[in-house]
Design an enzyme around this catalytic site. Sequence first.
Site, mmCIF file in Angstrom:
data_model
loop_
_atom_site.group_PDB
_atom_site.id
_atom_site.type_symbol
_atom_site.label_atom_id
_atom_site.label_comp_id
_atom_site.label_asym_id
_atom_site.label_seq_id
_atom_site.Cartn_x
_atom_site.Cartn_y
_atom_site.Cartn_z
ATOM 1 N N LEU A 104 0.830 -1.206 0.000
ATOM 2 C CA LEU A 104 0.000 0.000 0.000
ATOM 3 C C LEU A 104 0.862 1.253 0.000
ATOM 4 C CD1 LEU A 104 -2.946 -0.255 2.515
ATOM 5 C CD2 LEU A 104 -3.046 0.172 0.083
ATOM 6 N N HIS A 105 1.980 1.175 0.679
ATOM 7 C CA HIS A 105 2.851 2.339 0.788
ATOM 8 C C HIS A 105 3.724 2.526 -0.439
ATOM 9 C CE1 HIS A 105 1.853 1.721 5.063
ATOM 10 N NE2 HIS A 105 1.851 3.017 5.071
#
Lengths: 374, 493
Positions: free
Chosen positions: B376-377
């Site tokens: 996600l990052h």
Amino acid sequence: MRLSPLYITVFLLFNCTWSKKTRIKGVQWWTLANTGQPSNDVYSPSAHLYSPALLPLTKKQRKLTTKNPGTILAIAKGAKMAVDECQHQFRNRRWNCPIEENGHGGSIFGKILEKGCRESAFIYALTSAAVAHSVARACAEGSIYTCTCDYNLKQPDGKDWEWGGCSDNAKFGHKFSRKFVDVIEKGRDFRYMMNLHNNEAGRRHVTTEMKQECKCHGMSGSCTIKTCWMRLPLFRAVGDLLKDRFDGASRVLPGNAGSMETEGNNGGGRRKRRKFTLLPANTNHKPPGKKDLVYFEDSPNFCEKDTSIGFIGTKGRECNATSLGIDGCDLMCCGRGYKSESYTVRERCSCTFHWCCQVKCKVCTRTKIRHTCL
Amino acid sequence: MDEDMLFGDLSDFGDIDENLLRAYLEGDEVNPELEELLQNYRHDNTPVITRVPFKELWENCITPTLSQTIENVIPLLLLCFVFKLVCSFSKSGSDDNDIPPWLIHFSSLMFGILALQLFFQRTLIYLLVCALIGYFVLVITNWRNRDYCGIVMALCIVGYLITCEFVLERTVWHSIRGAQIILSMKMIGIAFDLSNGTMLRFPNLFEYLGYAFCVGTVIFGPWISFHEYKNILNQHRRPLSFFWLWKVISSLLAAMLFVVCSTCIVNWLILDNYWKWFKAYRSAQSFRFSHYFISCLSQVTVVLSGLGATHNNDDVKWDIHVAKPYYIELPRSLVEVVTYWNLPMHYWLKTYIFKTTKPLGTFAAVLLTYVASSMLHGLNFQLAAVLLSLGFYTYIEYVFRNKLSKIFSACIQARSCKDCNHEYKHNNPYVIAANICFGILSVFHLAYLGLMFDSSPTEESGYSMHHTLDKWSALDFSSHWVALGTYIFHLLI
């Protein structure tokens, strides 16, 4: 063509008579350091802090301060700061930065400035740095109206969160100091080059110690918001740095390599670049850097009273009997010896803390020994 | 004004009489070598490290930080508040002729885009494109096979993130990454809700976009569920009240406090010449405070736009908490730190990733959760390294403390135990001491892990792998060794 020795002699002679007047007039602004002290002196600057025409300034300086309202207080503060810092840095040395209180008509630092020695180099650098520092500070506080402090400035290309704060303060301080302090160096001799160099060196210590720091904020270390701020160094830090430079100051001679350089014709007008060259007296040394202090005369030993520099000597100065350094009695008193006397002090001692919240102390009488130079 | 003023060379003095100088210096040949030597004036800085007085800190750091923060956050807060007002008008009574829901969702989208425009300008297009692609994926998978909706969406998002990572300029990507994470979480959340049947009705485009770009969550988060988002239609049940105002103001004040601590105070208290572990702690703490700032700010925006409350019959409780600084600054265990770091995200990871991958086994599920979190990052080595390390650390801590608590029959597990049948309860002095020791160990790990978020110049474009490894090797990778040691010890006992 080399300058003939005769020419130099004539040149310097001419200068000594010519420049003394201007310099002594020019550095009168230092007496602003005395503002705020109670004085009956009609010449005391505190009396006319708000009427620039009466201030101990040159015409150009006066013009500059009237153009930038609010600076005069900052200058006065800077001058005071410089004096305090100078006395702090030299508290343990033979020359302890004495101030001539009734110095109107001359400089408050006295005649030491007529010598091109380390001490005068330090004074010039310190005072110029103090003006830059104090004006930059006043800018940040918003007490100078002409230095704009635009917090809203954003990059035109849409990249937001750029630093839009008071980054101009240091620049303004630097520039103001340069205009205000250097304007008095109108002499034609080698000394004015030295003064200019030292003034600039002092200011440079202020601006290079000034740092911009930013920080990003956002989810998981991303950079959605960025905040920045500027950090002006403590003037004590500048004083410390300049003191280091004082200890490592370079002795210089007028350079023989400097010359006018003519740059190419751009747009019709010929731009002339002036080159300063201050060559180290010892050819094995590096040439002085922009932040180094320079001098060309050896300092006196400051042992005995010397009217030519207005120094009263170290007689009567307190010294440290156990120290081997310059504050030790041997060096401070130049081998003349010292007398020791004991005196008593009453001070608070064996303090205890009582719950809550009092501190109770006893008063003890202690005997201390003071050494003073003969 | 010439820009050369600050660092220009000595030659640009304005008031020197050129002719005199020339007369003085004329007649010497130029020595090129010497010239060059003179050009290279020494540039040396001896750093002097002292603590500045508080007044100076106030003037030079606190005031500009606060003014910059407030100035840039105020427009967003206004947008949120106006949005809440707009929503309140929709169903002020139970009239039938009120504003249609699609218009409310549409205004949510518009307010969100306005907020994005304030913060990211044209870059917001990448977020819009991502959301539209997501809707397309939803429609397709829903039409073909609803069960794969979640998985396909997750894969598409990861693909999109990786593409952005390579295509976009680093600084640009780094600035929108925060908003992108929130957006991805919302999209994946909806998709899994659809595929596991939690959400039966397929959202229309307005609902979907309104949710994705809801002004209260679009910039700083937090993640809210689609179900909670739908409360914008029920704003008459959440009127402006004292508690609502109190939540907004207290969160805002906390946010300001945290931003000041993060930027100014922490660096003021721990100076550059301190021991390296103190400096590591400082960097990590500054990063944590920055995170609390964002968390509190996200609380402000979400509450201000009328979301993030729970209903207890007719009572409205504005009880959303994004992070709980107390449990992180004085941690019981890393497990708790990870939980309280970002509660909505923790809930999201637990619901959508952990529960989905649970059939593969606990360890695999934990690991996959951390992998998902780091995906996600984006492809960021530093974040991935930190998150994966955290994954292993928390696993080791969990099993180790579990085993110890069984051996000693004491409440020293990673989570504080409620109504357990241990012999030594949480108020036993030995248990307290043991928990404090584990807490200190957690602080040590946190200092080590957070150390490289140190506001160095590369911060704006994201930290490099080199930077991370440099920082860790300066501390001899000690925390990793400690964790390994703990694990071996756990295997031995």
